[in-house]
Design a protein around this motif. Structure first.
Motif, mmCIF file in Angstrom:
data_model
loop_
_atom_site.group_PDB
_atom_site.id
_atom_site.type_symbol
_atom_site.label_atom_id
_atom_site.label_comp_id
_atom_site.label_asym_id
_atom_site.label_seq_id
_atom_site.Cartn_x
_atom_site.Cartn_y
_atom_site.Cartn_z
ATOM 1 N N GLY A 51 73.699 4.308 37.542
ATOM 2 C CA GLY A 51 72.822 5.167 38.333
ATOM 3 C C GLY A 51 71.622 4.384 38.826
ATOM 4 O O GLY A 51 70.841 3.860 38.028
ATOM 5 N N TYR A 52 71.468 4.286 40.149
ATOM 6 C CA TYR A 52 70.410 3.488 40.759
ATOM 7 C C TYR A 52 69.385 4.420 41.422
ATOM 8 O O TYR A 52 69.741 5.211 42.302
ATOM 9 C CB TYR A 52 70.971 2.543 41.821
ATOM 10 C CG TYR A 52 72.084 1.640 41.338
ATOM 11 C CD1 TYR A 52 71.805 0.407 40.757
ATOM 12 C CD2 TYR A 52 73.421 2.014 41.468
ATOM 13 C CE1 TYR A 52 72.821 -0.431 40.316
ATOM 14 C CE2 TYR A 52 74.442 1.185 41.037
ATOM 15 C CZ TYR A 52 74.139 -0.031 40.461
ATOM 16 O OH TYR A 52 75.151 -0.856 40.029
ATOM 17 N N SER A 53 68.125 4.313 41.017
ATOM 18 C CA SER A 53 67.054 5.110 41.616
ATOM 19 C C SER A 53 65.932 4.179 42.058
ATOM 20 O O SER A 53 65.527 3.291 41.301
ATOM 21 C CB SER A 53 66.503 6.133 40.624
ATOM 22 O OG SER A 53 67.517 7.009 40.176
ATOM 23 N N THR A 54 65.440 4.378 43.276
ATOM 24 C CA THR A 54 64.339 3.568 43.791
ATOM 25 C C THR A 54 63.290 4.464 44.440
ATOM 26 O O THR A 54 63.610 5.521 44.991
ATOM 27 C CB THR A 54 64.809 2.526 44.827
ATOM 28 O OG1 THR A 54 65.339 3.213 45.978
ATOM 29 C CG2 THR A 54 65.878 1.622 44.254
ATOM 30 N N MET A 55 62.058 4.028 44.388
ATOM 31 C CA MET A 55 60.965 4.716 45.065
ATOM 32 C C MET A 55 60.001 3.670 45.611
ATOM 33 O O MET A 55 59.710 2.669 44.944
ATOM 34 C CB MET A 55 60.229 5.657 44.116
ATOM 35 C CG MET A 55 59.155 6.479 44.813
ATOM 36 S SD MET A 55 58.228 7.545 43.667
ATOM 37 C CE MET A 55 57.311 6.306 42.764
ATOM 38 N N SER A 56 59.533 3.896 46.831
ATOM 39 C CA SER A 56 58.657 2.927 47.471
ATOM 40 C C SER A 56 57.592 3.646 48.288
ATOM 41 O O SER A 56 57.876 4.660 48.931
ATOM 42 C CB SER A 56 59.460 1.994 48.380
ATOM 43 O OG SER A 56 58.606 1.168 49.149
ATOM 44 N N VAL A 57 56.366 3.110 48.253
ATOM 45 C CA VAL A 57 55.273 3.569 49.102
ATOM 46 C C VAL A 57 54.639 2.330 49.722
ATOM 47 O O VAL A 57 54.280 1.390 49.002
ATOM 48 C CB VAL A 57 54.216 4.366 48.312
ATOM 49 C CG1 VAL A 57 53.078 4.798 49.228
ATOM 50 C CG2 VAL A 57 54.850 5.581 47.640
ATOM 51 N N SER A 58 54.508 2.316 51.046
ATOM 52 C CA SER A 58 53.943 1.144 51.721
ATOM 53 C C SER A 58 52.909 1.564 52.747
ATOM 54 O O SER A 58 52.939 2.689 53.268
ATOM 55 C CB SER A 58 55.051 0.335 52.407
ATOM 56 O OG SER A 58 55.659 1.081 53.448
ATOM 57 N N LEU A 59 52.013 0.652 53.056
ATOM 58 C CA LEU A 59 50.969 0.877 54.046
ATOM 59 C C LEU A 59 50.855 -0.375 54.908
ATOM 60 O O LEU A 59 50.685 -1.481 54.389
ATOM 61 C CB LEU A 59 49.631 1.180 53.369
ATOM 62 C CG LEU A 59 48.450 1.457 54.304
ATOM 63 C CD1 LEU A 59 48.692 2.734 55.104
ATOM 64 C CD2 LEU A 59 47.147 1.560 53.520
ATOM 65 N N GLN A 60 50.947 -0.171 56.219
ATOM 66 C CA GLN A 60 50.884 -1.277 57.170
ATOM 67 C C GLN A 60 49.754 -1.039 58.161
ATOM 68 O O GLN A 60 49.608 0.059 58.712
ATOM 69 C CB GLN A 60 52.209 -1.425 57.921
ATOM 70 C CG GLN A 60 52.245 -2.610 58.874
ATOM 71 C CD GLN A 60 53.616 -2.811 59.472
ATOM 72 O OE1 GLN A 60 54.527 -2.045 59.228
ATOM 73 N NE2 GLN A 60 53.768 -3.873 60.262
ATOM 74 N N SER A 61 48.945 -2.076 58.382
ATOM 75 C CA SER A 61 47.837 -1.939 59.318
ATOM 76 C C SER A 61 48.359 -1.809 60.743
ATOM 77 O O SER A 61 49.463 -2.261 61.061
ATOM 78 C CB SER A 61 46.900 -3.145 59.201
ATOM 79 O OG SER A 61 47.576 -4.335 59.568
ATOM 80 N N LYS A 62 47.530 -1.217 61.610
ATOM 81 C CA LYS A 62 47.922 -0.986 62.999
ATOM 82 C C LYS A 62 47.254 -1.961 63.952
ATOM 83 O O LYS A 62 47.339 -1.814 65.172
ATOM 84 C CB LYS A 62 47.578 0.447 63.399
ATOM 85 C CG LYS A 62 48.298 1.499 62.570
ATOM 86 C CD LYS A 62 47.764 2.882 62.836
ATOM 87 C CE LYS A 62 47.992 3.336 64.257
ATOM 88 N NZ LYS A 62 47.545 4.730 64.473
ATOM 89 N N ASN A 63 46.587 -2.948 63.411
ATOM 90 C CA ASN A 63 45.859 -3.893 64.241
ATOM 91 C C ASN A 63 46.819 -4.716 65.098
ATOM 92 O O ASN A 63 47.743 -5.343 64.589
ATOM 93 C CB ASN A 63 45.017 -4.816 63.350
ATOM 94 C CG ASN A 63 44.251 -5.849 64.157
ATOM 95 O OD1 ASN A 63 43.896 -5.608 65.303
ATOM 96 N ND2 ASN A 63 44.002 -6.990 63.538
ATOM 97 N N THR A 64 46.631 -4.739 66.409
ATOM 98 C CA THR A 64 47.477 -5.527 67.325
ATOM 99 C C THR A 64 46.792 -6.804 67.785
ATOM 100 O O THR A 64 47.392 -7.598 68.508
ATOM 101 C CB THR A 64 47.858 -4.681 68.555
ATOM 102 O OG1 THR A 64 46.654 -4.234 69.226
ATOM 103 C CG2 THR A 64 48.688 -3.466 68.138
ATOM 104 N N ASP A 65 45.547 -7.007 67.391
ATOM 105 C CA ASP A 65 44.810 -8.217 67.735
ATOM 106 C C ASP A 65 45.115 -9.290 66.698
ATOM 107 O O ASP A 65 44.691 -9.198 65.547
ATOM 108 C CB ASP A 65 43.308 -7.915 67.779
ATOM 109 C CG ASP A 65 42.489 -9.096 68.281
ATOM 110 O OD1 ASP A 65 43.066 -10.190 68.463
ATOM 111 O OD2 ASP A 65 41.265 -8.925 68.467
#
Length: 411
Positions: A51-65
């Motif tokens: 039985g395989y269980s995974t959980m992930s939370v990520s945050l990525q910046s929106k800066n395009t410069d």
């Protein structure tokens, strides 16, 4: 074989960045073979559950410069067989351009622990492992191409001890693009750590010793280290929507994993893992042809050659692996796919006196069909191993065809 899957995904756009979160659960139950058929065994001895269980939370910046820092942070956890094996991982990446150079740095912490549950009786005691990673790099245009220079430094504690070891791996890549169709040649040297855990090993072979006392033993977990991997390759556009890529590499691997039937397991039908240092030559090639907007043909071919330091014979690492796939899309409603797979020279054994099993070559066909009722609801049908008749693992016959039905709902 039974498989159940569940996944949930959430995405939220904030002013400061984009957050993604997902949860995934897959339960697999395999029928075990290879034991004396005259024995009347309990279900726990005749089935293998993962039985395989995974959980992930990520945050990525929106800066395009690019002249300002960009970041990506991720928290990831997994659970195998309800606290048989667990991972808590945190990673942080940052990138910034200064002048003509692009700088990046990655930090990661991976904390593994095994045999935590009080529900089961394990063959081994509680074991913990901490792996820390630091990987900086710099890249820039050079000589009409793009050069990336970096390294990866890892700190690893020995499982269930206070000893700490360090490993440094190269990360050098040069890519020269010489046409508007992104045709390119590339070369470099790389390395890294390949984690050998119950999670990764059971994905390859579901019939390994499962850490419980019911199997009569447990797997020896040693991480593989790719000391160096020197490679060269190319990407070509051949015209008529045909793309071809190829790569040749030569690597030195410390403690590469190999599967071997454990005669001391409870019913002599589970696999242990043995390790050896290996020189590995790999040539891989892929041809992709977009016949028209609805039809696609894909061909993959890999050639492997292993030179081992100690083991005389081994199995389950084919010399030649190929895959030919064709897919078609009927009006974004019906999408059939057919796949022809093969694997040759799967064992070095020449006769029954060898320590490795004699294994036949694999030639098989898989079929997949999806019907999309709308953008939210769809149904699918899978038929795998339409030919069958061979053994992927010693004494484990592949019974075909294997048929699956499923429904998918997105919200």
């Amino acid at each position: 074989f039974r498989e159940t899957d569940f996944s949930a995904y959430i995405k939220k756009d904030y002013d400061f960045g984009i957050m993604n979160a997902y949860f995934y659960r897959q339960g697999n139950v395999f029928q075990a073979y290879g034991y004396n058929p005259n024995l009347k065994l309990e279900e726990k001895y005749t089935q293998e559950y993962w039985g395989y269980s995974t959980m992930s939370v990520s945050l990525q910046s929106k800066n395009t410069d690019k002249s300002k820092p960009n970041y990506y942070a991720k928290l990831f956890t997994y659970d195998l067989n309800e606290l048989t094996e667990n991972l808590v991982s945190f990673s942080l990446s940052a990138q910034q351009t200064v002048g003509f150079n692009d700088y990046s740095a990655d930090l990661a912490m991976n904390y593994y622990f095994n045999n935590l549950s009080d529900k089961y009786v394990f063959s081994d005691s509680l074991a913990k492992e901490l792996i820390l990673t630091f990987s900086p790099s710099v890249s820039r245009e050079l000589g009409g191409g793009y050069l990336n220079l970096g390294f990866e430094l890892k700190s690893m504690d020995t499982r269930d001890t206070v000893d700490i070891s360090y490993a440094l791996f190269p990360k050098i890549h040069y890519d020269y693009i010489f046409s508007e169709k992104n045709q390119s040649v590339f070369a470099g040297i790389r390395g890294g750590l390949e984690k050998n855990s119950y999670w990764t090993l059971s994905k390859k072979n579901p019939f390994i010793l499962n850490a419980l006392t019911t199997d009569g033993g447990s797997v020896n977990l040693i991480n593989s280290q790719i000391k160096y991997d020197v490679y060269i390759g190319m990407n070509f556009y051949l015209g008529a929507n045909v793309n071809w890529s190829s790569e040749l590499s030569y690597s030195r691997v410390q403690d590469m994993s190999f599967f071997d039937l454990d005669d001391y397991s409870t019913n002599q039908n589970k696999f242990k893992v043995v390790y050896d240092d290996v020189n590995h030559l790999l040539w891989s090639s892929e041809l992709d042809w977009e016949i028209n907007p609805n039809a696609n043909l894909n061909l993959q071919l890999d050639y492997h050659k292993y030179n081992l330091d100690s083991l005389q014979d081994y199995a389950y690492k084919p010399s030649i692996i190929s895959k030919l796939g064709f897919s078609y899309n009927f009006g974004d409603k019906i999408s059939p796919q057919i796949e022809f797979v093969s694997a040759f020279d799967r064992s070095t054994a020449n006769d029954s006196a060898s320590n490795a099993p004699l294994l036949n070559d694999i030639i098989d066909v898989n079929f997949y069909l999806e019907y999309k009722y709308n953008s939210i609801f769809s149904a699918y049908f899978k038929a795998r191993h339409l030919i069958g008749g061979y053994q992927i693992w010693e004494n484990y016959p592949v019974l075909g065809p294997q048929v699956f039905f499923g429904l998918s709902y997105r919200f």
